[in-house]
Motif scaffolding. Structure first.
Motif, short mmCIF file in Angstrom:
data_model
loop_
_atom_site.label_atom_id
_atom_site.label_comp_id
_atom_site.label_asym_id
_atom_site.label_seq_id
_atom_site.Cartn_x
_atom_site.Cartn_y
_atom_site.Cartn_z
N GLY A 170 0.83 -1.21 0.00
CA GLY A 170 0.00 0.00 0.00
C GLY A 170 0.85 1.25 0.00
N ALA A 171 2.07 1.16 -0.55
CA ALA A 171 3.01 2.28 -0.51
C ALA A 171 2.53 3.44 -1.36
N ARG A 172 2.95 4.64 -0.98
CA ARG A 172 2.66 5.83 -1.78
C ARG A 172 3.47 5.78 -3.08
N LEU A 173 2.98 6.50 -4.08
CA LEU A 173 3.72 6.59 -5.34
C LEU A 173 5.11 7.15 -5.13
N SER A 174 5.21 8.19 -4.29
CA SER A 174 6.52 8.81 -4.05
C SER A 174 7.48 7.84 -3.38
N GLU A 175 6.95 6.88 -2.62
CA GLU A 175 7.80 5.88 -1.98
C GLU A 175 8.30 4.86 -2.99
N LEU A 176 7.49 4.58 -3.99
CA LEU A 176 7.94 3.70 -5.08
C LEU A 176 8.99 4.40 -5.93
N VAL A 177 8.86 5.71 -6.08
CA VAL A 177 9.87 6.46 -6.81
C VAL A 177 11.20 6.43 -6.05
N THR A 178 11.15 6.52 -4.73
CA THR A 178 12.36 6.41 -3.92
C THR A 178 12.96 5.01 -4.01
N GLY A 179 12.10 4.01 -4.02
CA GLY A 179 12.56 2.63 -4.13
C GLY A 179 12.25 1.83 -2.88
N ILE A 180 11.86 0.57 -3.05
CA ILE A 180 11.52 -0.32 -1.94
C ILE A 180 12.37 -1.58 -2.03
N ARG A 276 -3.58 1.05 -1.86
CA ARG A 276 -3.39 1.59 -0.51
C ARG A 276 -4.68 1.45 0.32
N HIS A 277 -5.81 1.77 -0.29
CA HIS A 277 -7.09 1.63 0.40
C HIS A 277 -7.38 0.16 0.72
N GLN A 278 -7.13 -0.72 -0.26
CA GLN A 278 -7.43 -2.13 -0.05
C GLN A 278 -6.53 -2.74 1.03
N TRP A 279 -5.25 -2.35 1.02
CA TRP A 279 -4.31 -2.84 2.01
C TRP A 279 -4.75 -2.40 3.41
N SER A 280 -5.15 -1.15 3.54
CA SER A 280 -5.62 -0.64 4.83
C SER A 280 -6.88 -1.37 5.28
N ALA A 281 -7.79 -1.63 4.35
CA ALA A 281 -9.03 -2.34 4.69
C ALA A 281 -8.72 -3.73 5.23
N ASP A 282 -7.77 -4.42 4.61
CA ASP A 282 -7.41 -5.77 5.06
C ASP A 282 -6.90 -5.74 6.50
N ALA A 292 -2.34 -0.99 10.77
CA ALA A 292 -2.65 -0.30 9.51
C ALA A 292 -1.95 1.06 9.47
N SER A 293 -1.98 1.78 10.59
CA SER A 293 -1.30 3.09 10.65
C SER A 293 0.19 2.95 10.41
N ARG A 294 0.82 1.99 11.09
CA ARG A 294 2.26 1.79 10.91
C ARG A 294 2.58 1.44 9.46
N GLY A 295 1.78 0.53 8.90
CA GLY A 295 2.04 0.09 7.53
C GLY A 295 1.79 1.16 6.49
N LEU A 296 0.86 2.07 6.76
CA LEU A 296 0.59 3.17 5.85
C LEU A 296 1.62 4.28 5.97
N GLY A 297 2.42 4.23 7.05
CA GLY A 297 3.45 5.25 7.24
C GLY A 297 2.96 6.46 8.02
N HIS A 298 1.94 6.26 8.88
CA HIS A 298 1.35 7.36 9.63
C HIS A 298 1.87 7.39 11.07
N ARG A 299 2.02 8.59 11.62
CA ARG A 299 2.32 8.76 13.04
C ARG A 299 1.04 8.88 13.85
N SER A 300 0.01 9.46 13.28
CA SER A 300 -1.23 9.73 14.00
C SER A 300 -2.30 8.70 13.62
N ALA A 301 -2.97 8.18 14.63
CA ALA A 301 -4.01 7.18 14.38
C ALA A 301 -5.19 7.75 13.61
N LYS A 302 -5.44 9.05 13.76
CA LYS A 302 -6.62 9.63 13.11
C LYS A 302 -6.50 9.63 11.59
#
Length: 347
Positions: A170-180, A276-282, A292-302
């Motif tokens: 569920g990575a962001r496009l910019s993260e794929l540009v950086t490389g995984i 990204r949406h589907q990964w979060s839903a799972d 889900a927050s950690r995997g999406l790369g978020h610091r805030s739960a909201k």
């Protein structure tokens, strides 16, 4: 003083007067280089559009029914103005001798932008506000195997690896540009062989974003996407692979093309954000919303509330990572006004 110098001198004084009104003092914001580049690009597009509109630059900014787009354009224009001042006109209000040749190009641009910002501050949005359509709606009507189908359709293309990685993280496009970075390895924390995906975070600032995160799946996970990545890694030296895309735009176009070829009647265009949406839903359906927050790369739960809902999980086709780690803890929500985790609906 020549006529041109007199005109520029008058324009410089006007800019000096307009600066406090158009760009009031604000606390400095930390922006990523990607955000700054996007703001400059957006401002350039607005300036081009302004040439064909009777209302000029202000009309170009107001030409939208989206509140989000309007405010993003405003932010881009403000950043462009500050960029001009910092790069070319620092000390504009106090300088005694101006380099007219150097400022002949910069001053008119700054004057135009400052005038537009003052007008926009007075008028605000002028178009009727359009109700924002959530990107989560793009998942409606898709088959439960849509990710597998899309990756299989694109398996022979140049983005085959990127499709798999996008679906599994569920990575962001910019993260794929950086490389995984992806590799097969034994993970002592879970006591099994895993396929690990290491993501370098985007949208990272002092109080937001995860600098790095890890998503790991069991090597013997029967999910077709995991199995496909394991097979791919087994063909690589050292059983590792670094996946990187050059152009986020081209990758999006490819996903849209694949989506249209599979589901011509689908009402929404598919993008990497759908992964990204589907990964979060799972993950929300699994009961671990913080994962889900950690995997999406978020610091805030909201923030996770914007991505996927548990009932959008695809039952037996949901992804089940065995480990999701991030550099920083997830900050709890202040108030629980709406649930993050809901029981998945029966298929």
């Amino acid at each position: 003083m020549s006529t041109d110098a007199e005109r520029l001198n008058a324009m410089a004084r006007e800019c000096g007067v307009m600066l406090p009104a158009a760009l009031p003092h604000e606390l400095s914001k930390v922006r990523s280089s990607c955000t700054e580049a996007e703001y400059l690009r957006m401002a350039h597009v607005l300036l081009q559009r302004a040439q064909a509109l009777p209302g000029g630059l202000a009309a170009a900014v107001q030409d939208t029914g989206s509140t989000r787009t309007f405010h993003k354009r405003m932010a881009a224009l403000k950043f462009c103005c500050r960029h001009l001042v910092i790069q070319h006109l620092e000390g504009l209000c106090t300088a005694q001798n101006f380099d007219w040749e150097r400022l002949a190009d910069v001053l008119p641009r700054l004057h135009e932008q400052l005038s537009a910002l003052i007008t926009l501050k007075q008028q605000g949005m002028t178009q009727p506000k359009r109700k924002r359509r959530s990107k989560r709606q793009a998942l409606r009507g898709l088959p439960s195997t849509w990710r597998e189908d899309l990756c299989e359709r694109g398996a022979r293309g140049k983005y085959s690896d990127a499709l798999l990685i996008s679906a599994l993280t569920g990575a962001r496009l910019s993260e794929l540009v950086t490389g995984i970075d992806t590799r097969l390895q034994y993970d002592e924390s879970v006591g099994m062989e895993t396929v690990c995906l290491y993501v370098t975070g985007a949208k990272v600032a002092t109080h937001q974003g995860q600098p790095h995160r890890i998503v790991a799946y069991a090597v013997d996970d029967p999910h077709p996407l995991v199995a496909a990545l394991v097979r791919r890694l087994c063909t690589e030296p050292g059983r590792k692979l670094y996946v990187k895309i050059v152009s986020a735009g081209n990758f999006t176009v490819e996903i849209q093309r694949l989506g249209r070829s599979l589901w011509r009647e689908h009402a929404h265009a598919l993008t990497a954000t759908c992964f990204r949406h589907q990964w979060s839903a799972d993950l929300k359906a699994s009961g671990d919303a913080d994962a889900a927050s950690r995997g999406l790369g978020h610091r805030s739960a909201k923030t996770r509330r914007y991505y996927g809902t548990a009932h959008q999980a695809r039952g037996g086709h949901a992804l089940q990572p065995v480990r999701i780690e991030a550099d920083l803890p997830v900050k709890a929500r202040q108030s629980q006004t709406r649930p993050d985790v809901q029981a998945p609906r029966p298929e």
